[in-house]
Design a protein around this motif. Structure first.
Motif, PDB file in Angstrom:
ATOM      1  N   SER A   1     134.305  51.753 112.605  1.00 34.66           N
ATOM      2  CA  SER A   1     133.831  50.578 113.348  1.00 34.66           C
ATOM      3  C   SER A   1     133.530  49.407 112.421  1.00 34.66           C
ATOM      4  O   SER A   1     133.672  48.251 112.806  1.00 34.66           O
ATOM      5  N   ALA A   2     133.124  49.714 111.178  1.00 36.92           N
ATOM      6  CA  ALA A   2     132.803  48.662 110.205  1.00 36.92           C
ATOM      7  C   ALA A   2     134.043  48.190 109.456  1.00 36.92           C
ATOM      8  O   ALA A   2     133.934  47.477 108.452  1.00 36.92           O
ATOM      9  N   ASN A   3     135.225  48.585 109.922  1.00 36.87           N
ATOM     10  CA  ASN A   3     136.496  48.156 109.328  1.00 36.87           C
ATOM     11  C   ASN A   3     136.679  48.671 107.900  1.00 36.87           C
ATOM     12  O   ASN A   3     137.310  48.021 107.077  1.00 36.87           O
ATOM     13  N   GLN A   4     136.147  49.857 107.620  1.00 27.35           N
ATOM     14  CA  GLN A   4     136.360  50.498 106.326  1.00 27.35           C
ATOM     15  C   GLN A   4     137.465  51.549 106.396  1.00 27.35           C
ATOM     16  O   GLN A   4     137.918  52.061 105.383  1.00 27.35           O
ATOM     17  N   ALA A   5     137.872  51.889 107.615  1.00 26.20           N
ATOM     18  CA  ALA A   5     138.958  52.840 107.840  1.00 26.20           C
ATOM     19  C   ALA A   5     139.572  52.525 109.199  1.00 26.20           C
ATOM     20  O   ALA A   5     138.966  51.823 110.020  1.00 26.20           O
ATOM     21  N   ASP A   6     140.789  53.042 109.434  1.00 28.51           N
ATOM     22  CA  ASP A   6     141.487  52.783 110.695  1.00 28.51           C
ATOM     23  C   ASP A   6     141.553  54.005 111.595  1.00 28.51           C
ATOM     24  O   ASP A   6     141.539  53.879 112.814  1.00 28.51           O
ATOM     25  N   ILE A   7     141.636  55.196 110.997  1.00 28.57           N
ATOM     26  CA  ILE A   7     141.806  56.437 111.756  1.00 28.57           C
ATOM     27  C   ILE A   7     140.892  57.505 111.167  1.00 28.57           C
ATOM     28  O   ILE A   7     140.715  57.576 109.953  1.00 28.57           O
ATOM     29  N   GLY A   8     140.329  58.342 112.026  1.00 29.47           N
ATOM     30  CA  GLY A   8     139.520  59.459 111.548  1.00 29.47           C
ATOM     31  C   GLY A   8     139.405  60.529 112.618  1.00 29.47           C
ATOM     32  O   GLY A   8     139.423  60.219 113.814  1.00 29.47           O
ATOM     33  N   GLY A   9     139.299  61.782 112.203  1.00 27.57           N
ATOM     34  CA  GLY A   9     139.212  62.891 113.143  1.00 27.57           C
ATOM     35  C   GLY A   9     137.789  63.389 113.312  1.00 27.57           C
ATOM     36  O   GLY A   9     137.037  63.492 112.345  1.00 27.57           O
ATOM     37  N   CYS A  10     137.415  63.700 114.561  1.00 29.87           N
ATOM     38  CA  CYS A  10     136.075  64.191 114.890  1.00 29.87           C
ATOM     39  C   CYS A  10     136.162  65.096 116.110  1.00 29.87           C
ATOM     40  O   CYS A  10     137.197  65.162 116.773  1.00 29.87           O
ATOM     41  N   GLY A  11     135.045  65.741 116.412  1.00 30.62           N
ATOM     42  CA  GLY A  11     134.956  66.440 117.682  1.00 30.62           C
ATOM     43  C   GLY A  11     134.839  65.438 118.818  1.00 30.62           C
ATOM     44  O   GLY A  11     134.446  64.283 118.612  1.00 30.62           O
ATOM     45  N   ASP A  12     135.200  65.867 120.020  1.00 29.31           N
ATOM     46  CA  ASP A  12     135.130  64.919 121.138  1.00 29.31           C
ATOM     47  C   ASP A  12     133.689  64.529 121.474  1.00 29.31           C
ATOM     48  O   ASP A  12     133.448  63.424 121.970  1.00 29.31           O
ATOM     49  N   ILE A  13     132.719  65.394 121.165  1.00 32.64           N
ATOM     50  CA  ILE A  13     131.325  65.087 121.490  1.00 32.64           C
ATOM     51  C   ILE A  13     130.826  63.870 120.705  1.00 32.64           C
ATOM     52  O   ILE A  13     130.387  62.882 121.303  1.00 32.64           O
ATOM     53  N   PRO A  14     130.879  63.880 119.380  1.00 32.28           N
ATOM     54  CA  PRO A  14     130.458  62.674 118.654  1.00 32.28           C
ATOM     55  C   PRO A  14     131.363  61.486 118.925  1.00 32.28           C
ATOM     56  O   PRO A  14     130.915  60.338 118.902  1.00 32.28           O
ATOM     57  N   GLY A  15     132.643  61.756 119.213  1.00 30.36           N
ATOM     58  CA  GLY A  15     133.549  60.660 119.544  1.00 30.36           C
ATOM     59  C   GLY A  15     133.134  59.949 120.818  1.00 30.36           C
ATOM     60  O   GLY A  15     133.070  58.719 120.883  1.00 30.36           O
ATOM     61  N   LEU A  16     132.822  60.728 121.863  1.00 31.58           N
ATOM     62  CA  LEU A  16     132.366  60.151 123.131  1.00 31.58           C
ATOM     63  C   LEU A  16     131.030  59.434 122.950  1.00 31.58           C
ATOM     64  O   LEU A  16     130.799  58.374 123.544  1.00 31.58           O
ATOM     65  N   SER A  17     130.159  60.005 122.119  1.00 32.38           N
ATOM     66  CA  SER A  17     128.861  59.382 121.872  1.00 32.38           C
ATOM     67  C   SER A  17     129.036  58.018 121.215  1.00 32.38           C
ATOM     68  O   SER A  17     128.353  57.050 121.570  1.00 32.38           O
ATOM     69  N   ALA A  18     129.962  57.934 120.265  1.00 30.32           N
ATOM     70  CA  ALA A  18     130.210  56.670 119.574  1.00 30.32           C
ATOM     71  C   ALA A  18     130.780  55.623 120.525  1.00 30.32           C
ATOM     72  O   ALA A  18     130.374  54.458 120.516  1.00 30.32           O
ATOM     73  N   ILE A  19     131.713  56.037 121.365  1.00 31.96           N
ATOM     74  CA  ILE A  19     132.318  55.111 122.326  1.00 31.96           C
ATOM     75  C   ILE A  19     131.277  54.631 123.335  1.00 31.96           C
ATOM     76  O   ILE A  19     131.212  53.449 123.673  1.00 31.96           O
ATOM     77  N   ALA A  20     130.439  55.558 123.815  1.00 30.32           N
ATOM     78  CA  ALA A  20     129.383  55.193 124.765  1.00 30.32           C
ATOM     79  C   ALA A  20     128.383  54.233 124.132  1.00 30.32           C
ATOM     80  O   ALA A  20     127.782  53.401 124.828  1.00 30.32           O
ATOM     81  N   ALA A  21     128.216  54.330 122.819  1.00 28.96           N
ATOM     82  CA  ALA A  21     127.284  53.443 122.110  1.00 28.96           C
ATOM     83  C   ALA A  21     127.890  52.074 121.825  1.00 28.96           C
ATOM     84  O   ALA A  21     127.218  51.214 121.258  1.00 28.96           O
ATOM     85  N   GLY A  22     129.135  51.889 122.215  1.00 36.22           N
ATOM     86  CA  GLY A  22     129.759  50.575 122.079  1.00 36.22           C
ATOM     87  C   GLY A  22     130.679  50.409 120.888  1.00 36.22           C
ATOM     88  O   GLY A  22     131.160  49.295 120.634  1.00 36.22           O
ATOM     89  N   GLN A  23     130.956  51.488 120.142  1.00 36.01           N
ATOM     90  CA  GLN A  23     131.876  51.356 119.015  1.00 36.01           C
ATOM     91  C   GLN A  23     133.300  51.154 119.527  1.00 36.01           C
ATOM     92  O   GLN A  23     133.723  51.787 120.492  1.00 36.01           O
ATOM     93  N   GLU A  24     134.028  50.254 118.872  1.00 34.58           N
ATOM     94  CA  GLU A  24     135.367  49.850 119.306  1.00 34.58           C
ATOM     95  C   GLU A  24     136.399  50.869 118.832  1.00 34.58           C
ATOM     96  O   GLU A  24     137.105  50.665 117.840  1.00 34.58           O
ATOM     97  N   LEU A  25     136.504  51.992 119.558  1.00 28.89           N
ATOM     98  CA  LEU A  25     137.377  53.090 119.170  1.00 28.89           C
ATOM     99  C   LEU A  25     138.231  53.527 120.355  1.00 28.89           C
ATOM    100  O   LEU A  25     137.816  53.406 121.509  1.00 28.89           O
ATOM    101  N   CYS A  26     139.405  54.062 120.043  1.00 28.01           N
ATOM    102  CA  CYS A  26     140.244  54.648 121.090  1.00 28.01           C
ATOM    103  C   CYS A  26     140.779  55.992 120.601  1.00 28.01           C
ATOM    104  O   CYS A  26     140.824  56.264 119.398  1.00 28.01           O
ATOM    105  N   ILE A  27     141.167  56.847 121.552  1.00 27.55           N
ATOM    106  CA  ILE A  27     141.659  58.189 121.233  1.00 27.55           C
ATOM    107  C   ILE A  27     143.172  58.121 121.054  1.00 27.55           C
ATOM    108  O   ILE A  27     143.903  57.812 121.988  1.00 27.55           O
TER     109      ILE A  27
END
Length: 350
Positions: free
Chosen positions: A110-136
């Motif tokens: 989100s801070a533009n230090q990387a473009d792609i990264g792998g995570c579990g769907d739980i923290p991924g959904l949490s980040a998206i719900a928190a407003g981070q500009e991410l897509c699956i």
């Protein structure tokens, strides 16, 4: 043609000096335009060739892959084959990491230090719900038989089964895979979540808390499970996950929009890396030893517990299943707001 235009200016009725000056400036620009259409000499040819060369260099795309310790991405970094494949497509690879957990990796994206990264769907959904500009951009589908996560306790603990957690402290990563695992285990065992105290700790803090007795149990994933078992005498009180989760490859929205071909190429290359990992488990374990600085025995156990890892483009069934998880997380107040999973799929994956 330029002389004819000047003659035309001379024949015009006399105007103000200001108007005439404007017309003379226009004639100069017209002269420049005409000269640019003239046949090129050798100097112009060299300049044009240089411009083409510069344009080719500008077309070189950059993709930055963020990673945690363990898994296919850091192994791909060690192997070096992914960089070669993408370089052949005029795509440069840079690496960001290692990060200690999903939350810090996603913050870096989100801070533009990387473009792609792998995570579990739980923290991924949490980040998206928190407003981070991410897509699956891609997913790894759940494997019900996987031993890649567990609730572990100290070897001398009196806790033998999930029911024994009542009144105890369990370390989990907040809004992450550990908290989800604990809550799903309690739900399956029909134990009120209020009867077990969740202690929110990152893995680096949770491990010593368990070993030193600050907490009674730890809900966690590989490679931490195998490290705890083989190097610290911990033991599992759960085997398989009661609600196996997806792993997701998340992409910074801006990268997906502005560099779609580079993102697609990166996922194509990573898919091949996952295939290599599955076909070369012994060698993968060797890379894991170097990556995490763990013993060969632990690396072998991690590889066995995780099992095959396949990267896929999310389909409608995947979206529906991840949506079900997101809705459950909202009901449990893990998410601050509803997430529309279909809307979070990257345009490169549609």
């Amino acid at each position: 043609m330029l002389n004819q235009f000047k003659k035309f200016l001379f024949l015009l009725p006399q105007r103000s000096t200001k108007s005439l000056s404007a017309l003379l400036i226009a004639s100069s620009w017209l002269g420049l335009g005409i000269s640019s259409c003239a046949p090129s000499n050798s100097a112009n040819t060299n300049t044009t060739a240089q411009n083409v060369s510069n344009q080719t260099q500008e077309k070189t795309s950059l993709i930055r892959l963020g990673y945690q310790k363990g898994g296919a991405v850091p192994i791909a970094r060690q192997r070096g084959e992914l960089e070669k494949k993408l370089a052949a497509q005029n795509i440069k690879v840079e690496w960001a990491g290692p990060f200690d957990r999903c939350a810090t990796l996603l913050q870096a994206i989100s801070a533009n230090q990387a473009d792609i990264g792998g995570c579990g769907d739980i923290p991924g959904l949490s980040a998206i719900a928190a407003g981070q500009e991410l897509c699956i951009g891609a997913v790894q589908r759940p494997r019900p038989e996987s031993l890649g996560s567990a609730i572990v306790v100290r070897g001398d603990s009196s806790i033998r089964k999930p029911a024994d957690l009542v009144g105890k402290k369990v370390a989990v990563n907040q809004a992450g895979a550990g908290e989800y695992l604990l809550l799903k285990v309690l739900e399956k065992e029909k134990i009120s979540k209020d009867k077990v105290q969740r202690v929110f700790l990152a893995p680096t803090d949770a491990a010593p808390a368990l070993y030193q007795g600050t907490v009674d149990a730890w809900a966690v994933w590989e490679p931490y499970v195998s490290v705890a078992e083989l190097e610290h005498g911990a033991r599992r009180i759960t085997t398989t996950h009661p609600a196996p989760t997806y792993s997701v490859m998340l992409v910074r929205n801006e990268a997906a929009a502005k560099s779609p071909e580079a993102v697609k190429a990166a996922f194509g290359g990573l898919t091949e890396e996952y295939d290599w990992l599955n076909a070369n488990t012994a060698k993968s374990a060797e890379y894991l030893v170097k990556d995490i600085k763990i013993s060969p025995a632990v690396a072998k156990r991690v590889t066995e517990n995780q099992g095959p890892q396949l990267l896929a483009t999310p389909n409608a069934d995947d979206v529906a299943k991840i949506q079900k998880t997101a809705d459950w997380m909202l009901e449990q107040k893990i998410l601050p707001k509803k997430v529309d999973v279909a809307a979070t799929i990257c345009p490169t994956a549609k």
